[in-house]
Design an enzyme around this catalytic site. Sequence first.
Site, PDB file in Angstrom:
ATOM      1  N   ARG A 163       0.831  -1.219   0.000  1.00  0.00           N
ATOM      2  CA  ARG A 163       0.000   0.000   0.000  1.00  0.00           C
ATOM      3  C   ARG A 163       0.867   1.271   0.000  1.00  0.00           C
ATOM      4  O   ARG A 163       0.545   2.263   0.647  1.00  0.00           O
ATOM      5  CB  ARG A 163      -0.940   0.036   1.207  1.00  0.00           C
ATOM      6  CG  ARG A 163      -1.831  -1.153   1.366  1.00  0.00           C
ATOM      7  CD  ARG A 163      -2.932  -1.246   0.308  1.00  0.00           C
ATOM      8  NE  ARG A 163      -3.853  -2.311   0.650  1.00  0.00           N
ATOM      9  CZ  ARG A 163      -3.761  -3.543   0.177  1.00  0.00           C
ATOM     10  NH1 ARG A 163      -2.816  -3.865  -0.685  1.00  0.00           N
ATOM     11  NH2 ARG A 163      -4.635  -4.464   0.542  1.00  0.00           N
ATOM     12  N   SER A 237     -10.553   0.175   3.729  1.00  0.00           N
ATOM     13  CA  SER A 237      -9.748  -0.057   4.935  1.00  0.00           C
ATOM     14  C   SER A 237      -9.135   1.254   5.392  1.00  0.00           C
ATOM     15  O   SER A 237      -8.447   1.922   4.609  1.00  0.00           O
ATOM     16  CB  SER A 237      -8.611  -1.034   4.645  1.00  0.00           C
ATOM     17  OG  SER A 237      -9.126  -2.213   4.101  1.00  0.00           O
ATOM     18  N   GLU A 333      -4.109   4.101   6.374  1.00  0.00           N
ATOM     19  CA  GLU A 333      -3.934   3.889   4.929  1.00  0.00           C
ATOM     20  C   GLU A 333      -4.556   5.047   4.139  1.00  0.00           C
ATOM     21  O   GLU A 333      -4.045   5.462   3.099  1.00  0.00           O
ATOM     22  CB  GLU A 333      -4.600   2.560   4.531  1.00  0.00           C
ATOM     23  CG  GLU A 333      -4.476   2.249   3.062  1.00  0.00           C
ATOM     24  CD  GLU A 333      -5.101   0.911   2.676  1.00  0.00           C
ATOM     25  OE1 GLU A 333      -4.763  -0.111   3.301  1.00  0.00           O
ATOM     26  OE2 GLU A 333      -5.939   0.910   1.758  1.00  0.00           O
TER      27      GLU A 333
END
Length: 337
Positions: A163, A237, A333
């Site tokens: 990520r 998320s 994130e």
Amino acid sequence: MQIIENFSLKSYNTFSIEASAQYFSSFQTMEELEELLQVSMGSDDHLILGGGSNILFTRNVSGWVLKNEITGIEKFHEDDEFYYVRVGAGENWHRFVMHCIQNHWAGVENLSLIPGNTGASPMQNIGAYGVEIKDVFHELEAFHKRERKMVKFGLEDCEFGYRESIFKQRFKDQFVILKVSFRLRKQPVFNTSYGAIEEELKRMGVQTLSIAAISQAVINIRTNKLPDPTIIGNAGSFFKNPEIEEKQFGVLKSEYPSMVGYPLADGKVKLAAGWLIEQCGWKGYRRGDAGCHAKQALVLVNYGNATGREIYVLSEEIQDSVLRKFGVKLEKEVNIF
Ligand code: FAD
Ligand code: NAP
């Protein structure tokens, strides 16, 4: 090219947070982008927006928001193994995935139904069900905002990680990604080992595996498990899954035998952040209109009129409680603005 002042971004971010841009415009070509950068000269504050599905606005934007609307999907080369396909940054990611399935271009089927645009896909090296875009990435073309020049980035240049990419780190806010090229397989290599894909394929009664079947399985799982942003605001998320040392995992596992951990190639162990958050009692939690989704604790939600600040404060409380209970630091994130 229209420039709008005090523009509401509520329908331009999937969290559905009310925030405004001092100036808002969109561009469909590199020339339009250059023109906008010229008009806004003097301001270093340009937020490039795709689908707004990985951003939390905690304040108004006191500068420019420029929406990337460069479209187009073009197969520009092929060899024995691969098709090479160039995609405009403003193309919707899932629409591109569907285009690949229809044309039997393999490699992105596990990445079905991820919201947002193709231009943002390299930003955090989007990933799901054991596949990341780095696995299919060829190169990208980006415009350097200050130096006003085009730069090509190959696979190594992007410094893709979990990520992560160079665009979220060292080159943060410096480039506008205009086009992304992918290397898609002529002969698929199926990846069904992750999560609930095999179970779903069985439930669907699939006899012969295909990229279309995998894509449909992923769509079914995601539709069932994740909140639809058009109904409940969210950005997927909120935190990354943390990676910890094997030794620390051993200690935690003996204290919490049901703890989930996935061994990584570098010897570390990846924990499921959703599980950690759930153990701290947050799953289904709601305060005002800010909450933690009832089916997946990793997803923070806006039930209607939550402010970005309220979601942010909740995320900090969740991070604190996971740190206190497990000694594990969760990293956000979602891009906080
Ligand atoms: P935005 O939110 O518009 O932008 C994200 C960041 O990238 C911002 O900092 C923005 O300034 C920058 N940016 C955007 N476009 C450009 C550009 N062209 N050039 C330079 N900078 C740019 N992510 C995953 O990795 N895997 C998943 O499985 C996944 N599932 C999700 C499920 C749901 C329900 C939701 C809501 C989100 C999910 N996400 C997932 C997160 C998100 O969809 C992805 O990160 C997506 O790539 C974001 O694209 P976007 O166009 O909406 O980016
Ligand atoms: P899940 O299947 O409940 O699994 C929980 C976590 O464990 C996942 O996030 C995944 O980590 C990890 N995991 C599961 N199986 C694994 C395996 N075989 N090997 C290594 N790690 C494994 O997860 P979920 O919430 O339903 O999500 C399914 C997939 O979609 C995941 O890949 C997830 O990342 C992705 N997703 C991402 C977002 C986002 O916004 N970033 C939102 C929804 C879903 P990884 O996350 O590292 O893959």
